[in-house]
Design an enzyme around this catalytic site. Structure first.
Site, PDB file in Angstrom:
ATOM      1  CG  ASP A   8      -2.021  -0.985   1.110  1.00 54.02           C
ATOM      2  OD1 ASP A   8      -2.104  -2.104   0.158  1.00 54.02           O
ATOM      3  OD2 ASP A   8      -3.110  -0.774   2.181  1.00 54.02           O
ATOM      4  CG  ASP A  46      -6.890   0.423   0.479  1.00 53.07           C
ATOM      5  OD1 ASP A  46      -6.961  -1.088   1.398  1.00 53.07           O
ATOM      6  OD2 ASP A  46      -6.912   0.950   1.833  1.00 53.07           O
ATOM      7  CG  HIS A  48     -10.990   0.833  -0.565  1.00 59.25           C
ATOM      8  ND1 HIS A  48     -11.338  -0.562   0.072  1.00 59.25           N
ATOM      9  CD2 HIS A  48      -9.948   1.381   0.091  1.00 59.25           C
ATOM     10  CE1 HIS A  48     -10.775  -0.668   1.223  1.00 59.25           C
ATOM     11  NE2 HIS A  48      -9.659   0.841   1.467  1.00 59.25           N
ATOM     12  CG  HIS A  81      -8.287   5.554   2.150  1.00 62.45           C
ATOM     13  ND1 HIS A  81      -9.616   5.417   3.520  1.00 62.45           N
ATOM     14  CD2 HIS A  81      -7.672   3.537   2.154  1.00 62.45           C
ATOM     15  CE1 HIS A  81      -9.609   4.158   3.331  1.00 62.45           C
ATOM     16  NE2 HIS A  81      -9.047   3.106   3.000  1.00 62.45           N
ATOM     17  CE  LYS A 106      -4.478  -4.125   1.636  1.00 62.06           C
ATOM     18  NZ  LYS A 106      -4.944  -2.944   2.534  1.00 62.06           N
ATOM     19  CB  CYS A 151      -2.691  -2.293   5.373  1.00 56.45           C
ATOM     20  SG  CYS A 151      -4.008  -1.814   4.860  1.00 56.45           S
TER      21      CYS A 151
HETATM   22 ZN   LIG Z   1      -8.226   1.219   2.820  1.00 55.38          ZN
END
Ligand SMILES: [Zn+2]
Length: 196
Positions: A8, A46, A48, A81, A106, A151
């Site tokens: 990340d 990350d 999203h 984020h 992820k 993470c």
């Molecule tokens: Zn996140």
């Protein structure tokens, strides 16, 4: 076979990002220094959707830092984020990311968060990281990235459970909170992670 996994390292966790971690840009240079020592470099991102469960903006009346229950799991609420395809989800331009062979995404399911690069927080679905590494005959993994107590911690603990020799390169990680980070490092150590 040895691999480097970069967790990340994305604009939103860096200085001026939406989930800015103090001094997080300090990890970039050490990562650039060591990246050439590995024939296989993998990164997690990350990643999203806008309606992700971890965003406080999706829970009217709740604030960043609140903890809610989602399917019996504690869910910490964060600022928006690492939204898919956004600038915040990109690698920083100062990171030597050209040698990254594989990116594992992820946190893509709106209903569940994924601190670990291996599994979501309910350990229901694999991200494919373990299979990818095993297919490439990886036995030893070094980890760097953000952030130590979330993470990075959950990724390296799963790495141990998946049977990989697991090391964390300390000048390549950064946490949000000093105390929580040092607790996380102790926990990693107690589970068999080597801290370098
Ligand atoms: Zn996140």
């Amino acid at each position: 076979m040895k691999a480097l996994v970069i967790v990340d390292v994305q604009n939103d966790f860096l200085i001026n990002g939406s989930l800015e971690v103090p001094n997080s840009n300090d990890v970039i240079e050490p990562i650039n220094q060591i990246i050439k020592n590995y024939t296989l470099v993998v990164a997690t991102k990350d990643w999203h959707p806008l309606n992700h469960v971890s965003f406080s903006s999706n829970h009217p009346g709740k604030e960043v830092g609140d903890v809610i229950k989602v399917d019996n799991l504690d869910q910490m609420l964060w600022p928006d984020h690492c939204i898919q395809e956004s600038k915040g989800s990109d690698f920083p331009i100062t990171l030597n990311f050209k040698t990254i062979k594989k990116i594992i995404y992820k946190g893509t399911n709106p209903q569940i968060d994924s601190y670990s690069g291996f599994y979501d927080n309910g350990k229901i679905r694999s991200t494919g990281l373990s299979d990818y590494l095993k297919t490439n005959n990886v036995t030893h993994i070094d980890y760097v990235g953000l952030v130590t107590e979330y993470c990075v911690k959950f990724t390296v603990l799963d790495s141990i459970e998946e049977g990989f020799k697991t090391r964390v390169i300390l000048n390549g990680i950064k946490g949000i909170d000093l105390k929580e980070s040092s607790k996380a490092l102790n926990e990693m150590k107690s589970k068999g992670v080597d801290l370098l």
